[in-house]
Design a protein around this motif. Structure first.
Motif, PDB file in Angstrom:
ATOM      1  N   UNK A 287     -28.999  50.785  46.661  1.00  0.00           N
ATOM      2  CA  UNK A 287     -27.776  49.972  46.657  1.00  0.00           C
ATOM      3  C   UNK A 287     -28.030  48.646  47.366  1.00  0.00           C
ATOM      4  N   UNK A 288     -28.806  48.695  48.438  1.00  0.00           N
ATOM      5  CA  UNK A 288     -29.081  47.470  49.198  1.00  0.00           C
ATOM      6  C   UNK A 288     -29.956  46.515  48.371  1.00  0.00           C
ATOM      7  N   UNK A 289     -31.009  47.075  47.719  1.00  0.00           N
ATOM      8  CA  UNK A 289     -31.859  46.209  46.875  1.00  0.00           C
ATOM      9  C   UNK A 289     -31.034  45.582  45.751  1.00  0.00           C
ATOM     10  N   UNK A 290     -30.097  46.361  45.209  1.00  0.00           N
ATOM     11  CA  UNK A 290     -29.247  45.829  44.118  1.00  0.00           C
ATOM     12  C   UNK A 290     -28.422  44.633  44.594  1.00  0.00           C
ATOM     13  N   UNK A 291     -27.849  44.754  45.799  1.00  0.00           N
ATOM     14  CA  UNK A 291     -27.030  43.652  46.335  1.00  0.00           C
ATOM     15  C   UNK A 291     -27.888  42.407  46.518  1.00  0.00           C
ATOM     16  N   UNK A 292     -29.087  42.610  47.044  1.00  0.00           N
ATOM     17  CA  UNK A 292     -29.971  41.458  47.272  1.00  0.00           C
ATOM     18  C   UNK A 292     -30.361  40.824  45.930  1.00  0.00           C
ATOM     19  N   UNK A 293     -30.713  41.654  44.949  1.00  0.00           N
ATOM     20  CA  UNK A 293     -31.162  41.042  43.683  1.00  0.00           C
ATOM     21  C   UNK A 293     -29.990  40.405  42.936  1.00  0.00           C
ATOM     22  N   UNK A 294     -28.768  40.828  43.253  1.00  0.00           N
ATOM     23  CA  UNK A 294     -27.602  40.191  42.590  1.00  0.00           C
ATOM     24  C   UNK A 294     -27.326  38.801  43.169  1.00  0.00           C
ATOM     25  N   UNK A 295     -27.872  38.519  44.337  1.00  0.00           N
ATOM     26  CA  UNK A 295     -27.727  37.201  44.999  1.00  0.00           C
ATOM     27  C   UNK A 295     -26.275  36.800  45.257  1.00  0.00           C
ATOM     28  N   UNK A 296     -25.359  37.769  45.393  1.00  0.00           N
ATOM     29  CA  UNK A 296     -23.951  37.368  45.535  1.00  0.00           C
ATOM     30  C   UNK A 296     -23.677  36.587  46.819  1.00  0.00           C
ATOM     31  N   UNK A 297     -24.491  36.807  47.840  1.00  0.00           N
ATOM     32  CA  UNK A 297     -24.229  36.082  49.096  1.00  0.00           C
ATOM     33  C   UNK A 297     -25.138  34.872  49.270  1.00  0.00           C
ATOM     34  N   UNK A 298     -26.049  34.609  48.307  1.00  0.00           N
ATOM     35  CA  UNK A 298     -26.961  33.472  48.427  1.00  0.00           C
ATOM     36  C   UNK A 298     -27.884  33.644  49.631  1.00  0.00           C
ATOM     37  N   UNK A 299     -28.497  32.544  50.090  1.00  0.00           N
ATOM     38  CA  UNK A 299     -29.398  32.599  51.255  1.00  0.00           C
ATOM     39  C   UNK A 299     -29.074  31.488  52.228  1.00  0.00           C
ATOM     40  N   UNK A 300     -29.256  31.742  53.545  1.00  0.00           N
ATOM     41  CA  UNK A 300     -29.661  33.014  54.132  1.00  0.00           C
ATOM     42  C   UNK A 300     -28.614  34.106  53.893  1.00  0.00           C
ATOM     43  N   UNK A 301     -29.055  35.355  54.041  1.00  0.00           N
ATOM     44  CA  UNK A 301     -28.139  36.490  53.950  1.00  0.00           C
ATOM     45  C   UNK A 301     -28.376  37.346  55.195  1.00  0.00           C
ATOM     46  N   UNK A 302     -27.321  38.055  55.637  1.00  0.00           N
ATOM     47  CA  UNK A 302     -27.422  38.791  56.900  1.00  0.00           C
ATOM     48  C   UNK A 302     -27.398  40.292  56.622  1.00  0.00           C
ATOM     49  N   UNK A 303     -28.355  41.011  57.216  1.00  0.00           N
ATOM     50  CA  UNK A 303     -28.416  42.477  57.058  1.00  0.00           C
ATOM     51  C   UNK A 303     -28.245  43.106  58.436  1.00  0.00           C
TER      52      UNK A 303
ATOM     53  N   UNK B  49     -37.603  38.068  49.731  1.00  0.00           N
ATOM     54  CA  UNK B  49     -38.667  38.933  50.244  1.00  0.00           C
ATOM     55  C   UNK B  49     -38.367  39.356  51.687  1.00  0.00           C
ATOM     56  N   UNK B  50     -37.808  38.452  52.484  1.00  0.00           N
ATOM     57  CA  UNK B  50     -37.431  38.842  53.861  1.00  0.00           C
ATOM     58  C   UNK B  50     -36.321  39.895  53.851  1.00  0.00           C
ATOM     59  N   UNK B  51     -35.378  39.725  52.927  1.00  0.00           N
ATOM     60  CA  UNK B  51     -34.268  40.687  52.855  1.00  0.00           C
ATOM     61  C   UNK B  51     -34.799  42.063  52.451  1.00  0.00           C
ATOM     62  N   UNK B  52     -35.675  42.078  51.434  1.00  0.00           N
ATOM     63  CA  UNK B  52     -36.222  43.358  50.978  1.00  0.00           C
ATOM     64  C   UNK B  52     -37.074  44.013  52.055  1.00  0.00           C
ATOM     65  N   UNK B  53     -37.768  43.180  52.821  1.00  0.00           N
ATOM     66  CA  UNK B  53     -38.579  43.728  53.912  1.00  0.00           C
ATOM     67  C   UNK B  53     -37.686  44.386  54.967  1.00  0.00           C
ATOM     68  N   UNK B  54     -36.556  43.734  55.271  1.00  0.00           N
ATOM     69  CA  UNK B  54     -35.626  44.309  56.259  1.00  0.00           C
ATOM     70  C   UNK B  54     -35.075  45.647  55.761  1.00  0.00           C
ATOM     71  N   UNK B  55     -34.749  45.703  54.475  1.00  0.00           N
ATOM     72  CA  UNK B  55     -34.240  46.970  53.908  1.00  0.00           C
ATOM     73  C   UNK B  55     -35.313  48.054  54.019  1.00  0.00           C
ATOM     74  N   UNK B  56     -36.533  47.671  53.645  1.00  0.00           N
ATOM     75  CA  UNK B  56     -37.657  48.619  53.715  1.00  0.00           C
ATOM     76  C   UNK B  56     -37.819  49.152  55.145  1.00  0.00           C
ATOM     77  N   UNK B  57     -37.815  48.237  56.117  1.00  0.00           N
ATOM     78  CA  UNK B  57     -38.070  48.661  57.498  1.00  0.00           C
ATOM     79  C   UNK B  57     -36.917  49.510  58.057  1.00  0.00           C
ATOM     80  N   UNK B  58     -35.687  49.054  57.792  1.00  0.00           N
ATOM     81  CA  UNK B  58     -34.554  49.754  58.415  1.00  0.00           C
ATOM     82  C   UNK B  58     -34.200  51.042  57.666  1.00  0.00           C
ATOM     83  N   UNK B  59     -34.116  50.963  56.320  1.00  0.00           N
ATOM     84  CA  UNK B  59     -33.580  52.118  55.584  1.00  0.00           C
ATOM     85  C   UNK B  59     -34.670  53.095  55.160  1.00  0.00           C
ATOM     86  N   UNK B  60     -35.859  52.566  54.812  1.00  0.00           N
ATOM     87  CA  UNK B  60     -36.901  53.459  54.289  1.00  0.00           C
ATOM     88  C   UNK B  60     -37.809  53.942  55.418  1.00  0.00           C
ATOM     89  N   UNK B  61     -38.350  52.978  56.184  1.00  0.00           N
ATOM     90  CA  UNK B  61     -39.262  53.391  57.265  1.00  0.00           C
ATOM     91  C   UNK B  61     -38.499  53.840  58.512  1.00  0.00           C
TER      92      UNK B  61
END
Ligand code: AMP
Ligand code: GLY
Length: 424
Positions: A128-144, A162-174
């Motif tokens: 769900x988080x990756x989907x929100x990022x790829x939809x770009x609804x909040x533009x950049x910068x974006x806050x997680x 890429x920074x947003x996806x990295x944050x998702x990876x670190x917080x939600x996956x790792x």
């Protein structure tokens, strides 16, 4: 009265210092406390930090009131444990502490009560988080933002995908932040000036404190990574009087009323991190306790008895309490250890503390210090000291704080030079 203060930082040193000025206070205990605090209070290092163990300590010490500095014990439910034992305590219950303990709770609460905040989406899964990022609804910068407590490490301002996806990876996956990062809030980035507005509340009414501004980035010019706070200031007129009154009414009072309506009244210190944007003031976050280093500058402007306020909160009635605040300005500059906010080198000898404190209207609050085997004060953590000056103008307070800092030395010391100079 006998008071117990829970915590060990600069904020707690300021709380103990102010309580020690009260004529009603005969004895202060702090757990665990620190070197600075130990000059004013008996410090007790607890074997066990659980709310039940702390309630047993308060009972054993026969204290009349307990004051909680940090958020973790509040979110863990210390106030509920004390309430069940009829031990007076200052702070919100576990249910009310969710305003800080869960960013998702806070965001949903603000939506329910039409409180202005950044547009957001709650993400329960990484997909769900990756989907929100790829939809770009909040533009950049974006806050997680990680949902749970993360000692200041739970907010990422991502400049690109890429920074947003990295944050998702670190917080939600790792799960680098443990369970705190299992769920995320993704929200629009707000631009403007930040201010911290803190209020006391007995669950019904609100008493505002003077607003303060803190500096989160490590380097001058608000550059570099976020820290626990590198400095702060408070002065009359920091927020325009009408604006402040409106913020107290439209944000603080609505929050307190909303919590009461939901059956989880908020008693304690409510801290609102605000962003003054072109489209009005928005709430960035709630904290359910005093700020650090805001407390050092705010309490340095309190001319009346802090204990009266705390007793009013603990008794659920602030109607008779009328604090008086000084018209003077206060500045706090944090001295940090080499390496902070990364890996730090501790045990460096600190000199010049007495010389600094002998300057007029200067107070040095300890954050991370300890005594070495020979009885010397040495560094023990990232934020080492908070040097506070109080003067009739902000500029004079700033100069005095930096003059005091020049007296203090330890290997690797660093601090920002633009506290109270940079004003946005
Ligand atoms: P918080 O822990 O929510 O206060 O976030 C820490 C810091 O991140 C804040 O003090 C802001 O500087 C920044 N921040 C948080 N949320 C936003 C936002 N929506 N837009 C811009 N900056 C933000
Ligand atoms: N100074 C920000 C905080 O205490 O959370």
């Amino acid at each position: 009265m006998k008071i117990l203060v829970i915590g060990s930082g600069g904020r707690e040193h300021a709380l103990v210092w102010k309580l020690a000025e009260s004529l009603q206070v005969e004895k202060i205990y702090a757990t665990p406390g620190n070197i600075g605090i130990s000059k004013l209070a008996t410090c007790i290092v607890p074997e066990n930090n659980s709310p039940v163990a702390l309630a047993e300590l308060a009972t054993r010490l026969d204290v009349d009131l307990t004051v909680v500095g940090p958020e973790a014990p509040l979110v863990a439910g210390i106030v509920d444990v004390f309430n069940r034992r009829h031990l007076p305590i200052v702070g919100p219950t576990r249910a009310a502490a969710q305003l800080e303990g869960s960013k998702i709770f806070a965001k949903d609460f603000m939506s329910r009560h039409h409180l202005p905040t950044a547009a957001f989406t709650i993400c329960e899964t990484p997909e769900a988080a990756y989907d929100i990022i790829s939809s770009k609804i909040y533009g950049y910068p974006v806050v997680l933002k990680a949902d749970g407590l993360a000692s200041g490490k739970g907010v990422v301002v991502a400049q690109d995908e890429s920074q947003a996806n990295q944050a998702i990876q670190e917080m939600m996956v790792e799960k680098k932040l443990g369970e705190s990062g299992t769920r995320l809030v993704i929200e629009e980035y707000l631009e403007g000036r930040e201010a911290s507005l803190l209020v006391f509340s007995d669950g019904k009414q609100v008493i505002p404190m003077p607003p303060a501004q803190d500096y989160k980035n490590i380097y001058d010019g608000n550059l570099g990574p976020n820290t626990g706070g590198m400095g702060s200031f408070s002065m009359p007129g920091l927020l325009d009087k009408n604006l402040k009154e409106r913020l107290v009414k439209d944000l603080a009072e609505v929050t307190i009323l909303g919590m009461a309506e939901e059956g989880t009244p908020f008693r304690g210190v409510l801290f609102m991190g605000l962003m003054l944007t072109e489209n009005g003031t928005k709430i960035l976050e709630y904290n359910v306790r005093f700020g650090d280093p805001e407390t050092q500058v705010i309490l340095s402007r309190l001319d009346s008895d802090l204990l009266d306020i705390f007793l009013g909160i603990a008794n659920g009635d602030l109607s008779q309490v009328k604090p008086s605040w000084s018209d003077m300005s206060t500045v706090c500059v944090i001295m940090a250890a080499a390496g902070y906010p990364g890996q730090i080198e501790a045990s460096q000898i600190i000199t010049g503390l007495e010389e600094a404190e002998s300057l007029e209207n200067v107070k040095v609050f300890h954050a991370s210090t300890k005594l070495d085997d020979s009885g010397q004060v040495v560094t023990a953590g990232g934020r080492v000291l908070g040097v506070v000056a109080r003067r009739f103008s902000l500029e004079a307070a700033r100069q005095q704080a930096y003059k005091a800092i020049e007296q203090i030395d330890f290997i690797g010391k660093h601090y920002r030079r633009d506290i109270a100079l940079l004003r946005h």
